[in-house]
Design an enzyme around this catalytic site. Structure first.
Site: not given
Ligand SMILES: *Cc1c(COP(=O)(O)O)cnc(C)c1O
Length: 500
Positions: A112-114, A117
């Site tokens: 989920f960091k995408d 980011l």
């Protein structure tokens, strides 16, 4: 819209400066001075929009120093078919009756960091230009595994930036490590640290706080910033998917506008669930925020008792991205729930630093307890949950999402709450394939197989496709092999930036 520090010892800034600085120079975190709100008709309008338009709508009021055009550009550069393998970007899947999974892992690095980011680099370069920044922005990252790769992908070869990622040598999965040490790009560095995530995060915080070192960097044309969720530019894009999920429920006719729902969030640094808190403050109809922890259950204890105590063993679990004992973003929650009382926040954070613990006052504790519910799942329970979700719903989840589903089950057993609930699915099952394959096929089936051959095994079993970014990882050349002690992190940054 102004931003202020949770510790009250820095001036107010606009969003561009908050994003560029990453962390407030007084050691605090930037929070918006006001909360933008959305009424029910505004929520209904979101239902008719695609993900990009939804994200634009949520982001814009917090970026008043950006033009509409700029925000639209950033959103379009992030949430598109080059980066995400589904046009929905953040699809919502029904598992059973009133239980849904919000899949946040369709981006380039399968976690989920995408969601934040892929857009942060675009917000960052525009923020630097707006604030007249002449120096090269150096993104310093401490990662429990997923942020590092997502930030590297986001910032690689972005003009005017460098990025240095620190990860705990023994604290990430093999796939995560391989993703990072094979990273290409002229402006990237990846360094392993002896220790755990908290060591890496503390090391990075110290570098930010070292005035002399920062002056040294500045005089060489560099200025530090952060891509961790301490940066407001990381949190803000995460608010959008909570609204988007609600809009999808409206479209399905599962809820009528105004009906309340619950979110279950697998939690480590308290960033993802804090974005859900902001969404609720902004008018999203949310009954309960269920904070799911693994065996590092410092947050579950805090939410139940109001006492935060990190003096406990750091446990390595099958959900390594949640192996954290110091959850940075809790500071923002406490700031809001204490009525923006920076004196109390300062005292609690000083207690944490000095004695490893703090207790909040009764009123703040009650406010936390009213909104949040928390419990944790051990590795055995996590694997059992992967197995039963796969059997019962023919749906494969990763270890972090399984922690969420396990804790949700505990929640329903204890409360009987029938509210429609969305479990936030934070990573692709392929990213933690060793644990996932072991859970559904039996430990025998995975013994002796490395994580790369297990990708194929898992794909064959589940009929799912291996995500593009995880294919052929074992064949890529390794570019980054350095390993440093916790005390050598600053020197590693210096070496990387200042020497030739
Ligand atoms: C980072 C991460 C988490 C924890 O999110 P926080 O914002 O740190 O609470 C959970 N699951 C996965 C897969 C992650 O990468």
């Amino acid at each position: 819209m102004f931003y202020e520090s949770t510790r009250g010892n820095f001036r107010r800034v606009f969003s561009a400066e908050a994003i560029k600085l990453g962390i407030s120079p007084d050691g605090g975190l930037f929070v918006p001075r006001e909360i933008a709100t959305f009424d029910l008709p505004a929520l209904e309008k979101l239902a008719g929009l695609d993900y990009r338009e939804r994200a634009f709508t949520i982001l814009k009021p917090y970026l008043t120093d950006f033009s509409e055009e700029e925000v639209r550009e950033c959103v379009a550069l992030a949430y598109n078919a080059d980066k995400y393998d589904t046009p929905e970007i953040a699809p919502l899947r029904r598992l059973a009756g009133g239980l849904f999974a919000l899949e946040l892992w369709h981006g380039p690095t399968s976690a989920f960091k995408d969601m934040a980011l892929t857009i942060l680099p675009h917000l960052m370069t525009r923020s630097a230009a707006k604030t007249g920044e002449k120096s090269t922005i150096v993104i310093l990252v401490a990662t429990s595994g997923d942020t590092g790769k997502a930030a590297l992908e986001g910032f690689k070869d972005v003009p005017g930036t460098r990025i240095v990622v620190f990860y705990p040598e023994e604290g990430v999965s093999r796939v995560q490590k391989r993703q990072m040490i094979t990273q290409e790009g002229k402006n990237v560095a990846v360094v392993a640290v002896r220790g755990n995530f908290d060591d890496a995060q503390n090391g990075v915080k110290e570098i930010f706080g070292d005035a002399e070192f920062n002056r040294e960097l500045n005089s060489s044309g560099y200025t530090l910033s952060s891509a961790n969720s301490i940066n407001w530019g990381r949190l803000l894009p995460q608010i959008a998917y909570y609204f988007s999920a609600y809009a999808d429920l409206l479209n399905e006719g599962t809820v009528s506008v105004g009906d309340k729902i619950n979110f279950v969030v697998p939690t480590g640094n308290f960033g993802n669930i804090l974005a859900a808190f902001y969404a609720r403050e902004m008018g999203l109809p949310v009954r309960r925020l269920i904070c799911a922890a693994n065996a590092n259950n410092v947050l579950a204890d805090f939410i139940r008792t109001g006492a935060y105590d990190r003096r406990r063993p750091f446990i390595k679990t099958a959900s390594p991205s949640m192996d954290i004992l110091i959850s940075s973003n809790l500071e923002r929650l406490l700031y809001h729930l204490s009525g923006r009382d920076h004196v109390r926040v300062r005292n609690w954070m000083a207690d944490l630093k000095e004695s490893g613990r703090y207790s909040v006052d009764e009123l703040t504790r009650a406010r936390v307890g009213k909104l949040f519910w928390s419990d944790f799942a051990g590795d055995g329970e996590t694997k059992e949950t992967i197995r039963s979700i796969y059997r019962n719903y023919n749906y494969l989840v990763d270890t972090h999402t399984a922690v969420g589903l396990n804790v949700y089950k505990k929640y329903t057993v204890q409360t009987g709450d029938p509210t429609i609930t969305i479990v936030v699915s934070t990573a692709s099952p392929f990213k933690f394939n060793e644990s996932v394959a072991g859970a559904i096929l039996g430990e025998e089936a995975v013994r002796g197989k490395d994580e790369f051959s297990l990708l194929e095994v898992l794909a064959a079993e589940s009929k799912m496709e291996i995500p593009q970014g995880l294919k052929n990882l074992d064949k890529k050349p390794v570019w980054h092999a350095s390993l440093v002690a916790r005390e050598e992190m600053q020197e590693a940054v210096r070496r990387n930036l200042l020497s030739v």
